[in-house]
Design a protein around this motif. Structure first.
Motif, PDB file in Angstrom:
ATOM      1  N   GLU A  29       4.273   7.031   1.394  1.00 20.82           N
ATOM      2  CA  GLU A  29       4.834   7.666   0.203  1.00 20.82           C
ATOM      3  C   GLU A  29       3.719   8.238  -0.674  1.00 20.82           C
ATOM      4  O   GLU A  29       3.829   9.346  -1.174  1.00 20.82           O
ATOM      5  CB  GLU A  29       5.643   6.667  -0.628  1.00 20.82           C
ATOM      6  N   LEU A  30       2.627   7.468  -0.837  1.00 13.43           N
ATOM      7  CA  LEU A  30       1.542   7.950  -1.694  1.00 13.43           C
ATOM      8  C   LEU A  30       0.913   9.215  -1.132  1.00 13.43           C
ATOM      9  O   LEU A  30       0.574  10.126  -1.883  1.00 13.43           O
ATOM     10  CB  LEU A  30       0.472   6.864  -1.867  1.00 13.43           C
ATOM     11  N   GLU A  42       3.106  11.911  -2.283  1.00 18.27           N
ATOM     12  CA  GLU A  42       3.090  12.097  -3.744  1.00 18.27           C
ATOM     13  C   GLU A  42       1.763  12.672  -4.231  1.00 18.27           C
ATOM     14  O   GLU A  42       1.733  13.561  -5.071  1.00 18.27           O
ATOM     15  CB  GLU A  42       3.254  10.740  -4.447  1.00 18.27           C
ATOM     16  N   VAL A  43       0.667  12.128  -3.662  1.00 20.09           N
ATOM     17  CA  VAL A  43      -0.650  12.482  -4.180  1.00 20.09           C
ATOM     18  C   VAL A  43      -1.006  13.923  -3.861  1.00 20.09           C
ATOM     19  O   VAL A  43      -1.794  14.550  -4.548  1.00 20.09           O
ATOM     20  CB  VAL A  43      -1.715  11.482  -3.644  1.00 20.09           C
ATOM     21  N   TRP A  50       0.826  -1.213   0.000  1.00 21.58           N
ATOM     22  CA  TRP A  50       0.000   0.000   0.000  1.00 21.58           C
ATOM     23  C   TRP A  50       0.864   1.269   0.000  1.00 21.58           C
ATOM     24  O   TRP A  50       0.455   2.295  -0.517  1.00 21.58           O
ATOM     25  CB  TRP A  50      -0.938   0.024   1.212  1.00 21.58           C
ATOM     26  N   ARG A  51       2.017   1.228   0.618  1.00 23.40           N
ATOM     27  CA  ARG A  51       2.944   2.371   0.762  1.00 23.40           C
ATOM     28  C   ARG A  51       2.195   3.709   0.902  1.00 23.40           C
ATOM     29  O   ARG A  51       2.446   4.684   0.202  1.00 23.40           O
ATOM     30  CB  ARG A  51       3.991   2.388  -0.358  1.00 23.40           C
ATOM     31  N   ILE A  52       1.282   3.709   1.881  1.00 24.98           N
ATOM     32  CA  ILE A  52       0.438   4.887   2.102  1.00 24.98           C
ATOM     33  C   ILE A  52       1.286   6.122   2.410  1.00 24.98           C
ATOM     34  O   ILE A  52       0.976   7.215   1.937  1.00 24.98           O
ATOM     35  CB  ILE A  52      -0.551   4.647   3.286  1.00 24.98           C
ATOM     36  N   LYS A  66      -2.223   4.291  -8.996  1.00 19.24           N
ATOM     37  CA  LYS A  66      -1.205   3.896  -8.024  1.00 19.24           C
ATOM     38  C   LYS A  66      -1.740   2.921  -6.973  1.00 19.24           C
ATOM     39  O   LYS A  66      -0.978   2.436  -6.145  1.00 19.24           O
ATOM     40  CB  LYS A  66      -0.635   5.132  -7.324  1.00 19.24           C
ATOM     41  N   ALA A  92      -3.907   9.542  -8.538  1.00 21.97           N
ATOM     42  CA  ALA A  92      -3.627   8.484  -7.551  1.00 21.97           C
ATOM     43  C   ALA A  92      -4.216   7.145  -7.955  1.00 21.97           C
ATOM     44  O   ALA A  92      -3.729   6.099  -7.539  1.00 21.97           O
ATOM     45  CB  ALA A  92      -4.186   8.889  -6.198  1.00 21.97           C
TER      46      ALA A  92
END
Ligand code: FAD
Ligand code: MG
Length: 323
Positions: free
Chosen positions: A102-103, A106-107, A98-100, A116, A113
């Motif tokens: 980092e997302l 980024e988002v 899920w790498r929440i 991703k 998104a």
């Protein structure tokens, strides 16, 4: 620990004494992160265990572990049983997928998104490599099966608070300190007294506007307060909030109408573990779990509706949202 740390001490002596205590408390956190708990620092015990599990391509591995990690894992295994699997420190593969964290970063800059999000097949593969039934403790060793990876993000800060308190309670430090407050992201330790004798006040963030507080706890003496919420590490796609607390049964971020859970306990481990477990379980089952451990709990649901254990009412003051 990927979070903001704020420590305030009221030394009995001069400022240099206070600085020594702050440095000592900070070292406790750094040691714990670097040597024991971090998934991201290759030298930590957890990172080494995960690396061995990854290298084994699904075969069972056994690693000798420290007494400290063994005690932590024993308590985590018990919490998984007591929460009917809602609390689960074997979700390393899912958390990585899920790498929440980092997302979420980024988002904020990039609206795209949707592409991703993890796919169904990736999710079901990761789910096969999760589950506490694949984790066994045996005479100073940990056994992992199915390529499981550990993630102690749900309890690390609480464990750090317990260790800070143990450091402050050492007799040579006790004599130097009147009181202090130690905040590691969403987990807070109050210790001793303020010089003016007034109680500690710990604010509870408004999940709808994290610059505001919906209320506060009034605490005298030593307590741990942890909050798990869906408003710190998240991104949104199609009106749905993807945050960092995952339902081990579905593999997706929990969507149950709860947006924040605050747990009050004398134990940092329990406040942190229970805040995550209660978030996943929701209010009825979560309330029962907190009661079993003698902790107080407060849930913030849709529309900032508040539910709390009877014992919490003695500590909580709501701040009216009306002008
Ligand atoms: P909690 O509710 O206390 O915990 C949520 C976290 O627990 C999730 O982020 C996930 O890691 C895990 N989790 C999710 N679902 C479940 C579940 N059902 N049961 C049990 N656990 C679950 N963040 C960074 O960005 N960079 C770093 O370098 C970094 N290093 C860290 C090192 C350590 C030692 C620790 C303890 C944390 C570190 N973190 C780092 C933060 C970590 O990734 C989590 O985001 C953080 O611990 C979440 O804490 P919380 O109090 O917000 O939420
Ligand atoms: Mg927690």
């Amino acid at each position: 620990m990927g979070t903001m740390i704020q420590m305030t001490v009221y030394p009995k002596g001069d400022m240099a004494t206070g600085q020594t205590l702050l440095d000592g408390a900070f070292s406790v956190v750094t040691d714990l992160e670097e040597n024991l708990l971090s998934r991201r620092i290759a030298s930590s015990e957890v990172a080494k265990i995960n690396e061995a599990s990854d290298r084994a391509h699904g075969q069972q591995i056994s690693c000798v572990i420290s007494r400290e990690l063994s005690d932590i894992m024993e308590r985590c295994i018990q919490m998984t049983k007591d929460s009917e699997g809602a609390f689960d420190v074997s979700l390393g593969r899912l958390v990585t997928l899920w790498r929440i964290d980092e997302l979420a970063a980024e988002v904020a800059e990039d609206a795209g998104a949707e592409g991703k999000l993890p796919g169904i097949s990736e999710l079901s593969e990761a789910m096969k490599q999760c589950g506490m039934e694949s984790v066994t403790l045996e005479e100073g060793q940990i056994l992992l099966e199915n390529g499981v990876m550990l993630d102690l993000g749900s309890v690390g800060k609480g464990i750090a608070l317990d260790q800070i308190r143990a450091y402050l309670e050492q007799s040579e430090n006790q004599e130097k300190l009147k009181g202090g407050i130690f905040s590691l992201g969403g987990s807070i330790l109050t210790y001793g007294e303020k010089p003016d004798g007034t109680p500690w006040k710990v604010g509870i963030t408004d999940p709808q506007d994290s610059a505001k507080t919906i209320g506060y706890l009034t605490l005298t003496g030593s307590f741990c307060v942890s909050t798990s919420g869906d408003y710190e590490r998240y991104f949104e796609v199609g009106g749905l909030r993807y945050h960092h607390i995952l339902d081990p049964k579905t593999g997706y971020p929990v969507q149950n109408g709860i947006h924040g859970v605050t747990v009050l306990s004398k134990s940092g481990f329990l406040s942190d573990a229970l805040s995550t477990a209660c978030f996943v379980l929701g209010k009825e089952k979560g309330m029962a779990l907190a009661e079993k451990y003698g902790a107080e709990v407060l849930f913030v649901g849709d529309g900032n509706e508040i539910f709390m254990s009877d014992g919490m009412k003695a500590y909580f003051t709501q701040i009216s949202s009306k002008p």
